[in-house]
Every structure is written in structure tokens, then in C-alpha cells.
Design an enzyme around this catalytic site. Sequence first.
Site, PDB file in Angstrom:
ATOM      1  N   GLY A  91     -35.991   6.303  25.830  1.00  0.00           N
ATOM      2  CA  GLY A  91     -36.597   7.453  26.010  1.00  0.00           C
ATOM      3  C   GLY A  91     -35.851   8.745  26.295  1.00  0.00           C
ATOM      4  CG  LEU A 105     -33.603   7.527  21.998  1.00  0.00           C
ATOM      5  CD1 LEU A 105     -34.963   7.271  22.861  1.00  0.00           C
ATOM      6  CD2 LEU A 105     -33.927   6.688  20.759  1.00  0.00           C
ATOM      7  CG  HIS A 106     -31.226   9.164  27.593  1.00  0.00           C
ATOM      8  ND1 HIS A 106     -29.783   9.372  28.554  1.00  0.00           N
ATOM      9  CD2 HIS A 106     -31.855  10.376  27.814  1.00  0.00           C
ATOM     10  CE1 HIS A 106     -29.787  10.536  28.931  1.00  0.00           C
ATOM     11  NE2 HIS A 106     -30.871  11.334  28.619  1.00  0.00           N
ATOM     12  CB  CYS A 107     -30.243   3.709  23.397  1.00  0.00           C
ATOM     13  SG  CYS A 107     -30.660   4.827  22.361  1.00  0.00           S
TER      14      CYS A 107
END
Length: 142
Positions: A91, A105-107
Site C-alpha cells: 500500500g 508502494l510499500h511492500c
Amino acid sequence: MAGAVSGCIFCQIAGASTSTALLHSDEKVLAFQDINPSASRHYLVIPKEHIPTVKDLTKCQDDYALVSHMLDVGKSLLGRDAPSSKQYRFGFHQPPLNSVNHLHLHCLALPYTPRWRCLKYTSLGPFGGFIEAEKLLQRLKL
């Protein structure tokens, strides 16, 4: 790099003017490790083009395709590097809670480390906070 913004650390990374080790690079995006990880694996996927935040995305095929591609890259990287993780989180932080004004985008391969870091990745509904990538895709879909 076309569209780069002076002083933007992510534009500098995209323009190869830093020594950041890249996990992935293609014509649209690149990925690297977060310098302050919140999980055992915490990657960022950014567009090479400077887009400030999720608020600058519109309901159109190009933006939907970009976010979808970013998510695919993130899922692929975590699937490769953290296959035994039982939960992943993907997100974006929304203004005013984003730390860098370049879409990223943070993964995350959970659990959070330390556990309290989960607070950084909480949706605040109409007040912003963190938006899951899938929810953003729903918002951008035509």
C-alpha cells in the site's frame, strides 16, 4: 531522466545518481529496500516518472496500469525473497502522512518489526493514512 524533480531522493535513485542497490528495474518502475524497514522484508516500488502522491493519480487506464504493475513487481519480489511469510502488505501512505513526495508502494513481508510499526500502516478512512494497493486500484478503475 525526464520529469525528475530536483531534490527528490527517489528521482535521484531513479536517475542512478545514488549508490542504492536496485532489486528490480524496468522501463516504468524500480524497486529497492526501505532504508528504515518495518518488517523482515520491506521494499519500495517507485515509478521512474515523478508522481508526487496517490492524490495525483486519476481514474484512467494509464494510472491503473502503473499501480497494477507496481503491485505485480512488489508481489513478485516478496514471493521470491520471503516465500515463507504468511502475510504480506502492499500500500501507499496518503498526504499528509507520506514521508517522500514521490509515489512509492510499500511492500512488506509481515510480521512488523517492531510490532508497534503496524500503526504506520493503518487506514484513517476519510482522513488518509495508509491505503491498500488493491483499494487504490478499485478507485482508479474505469
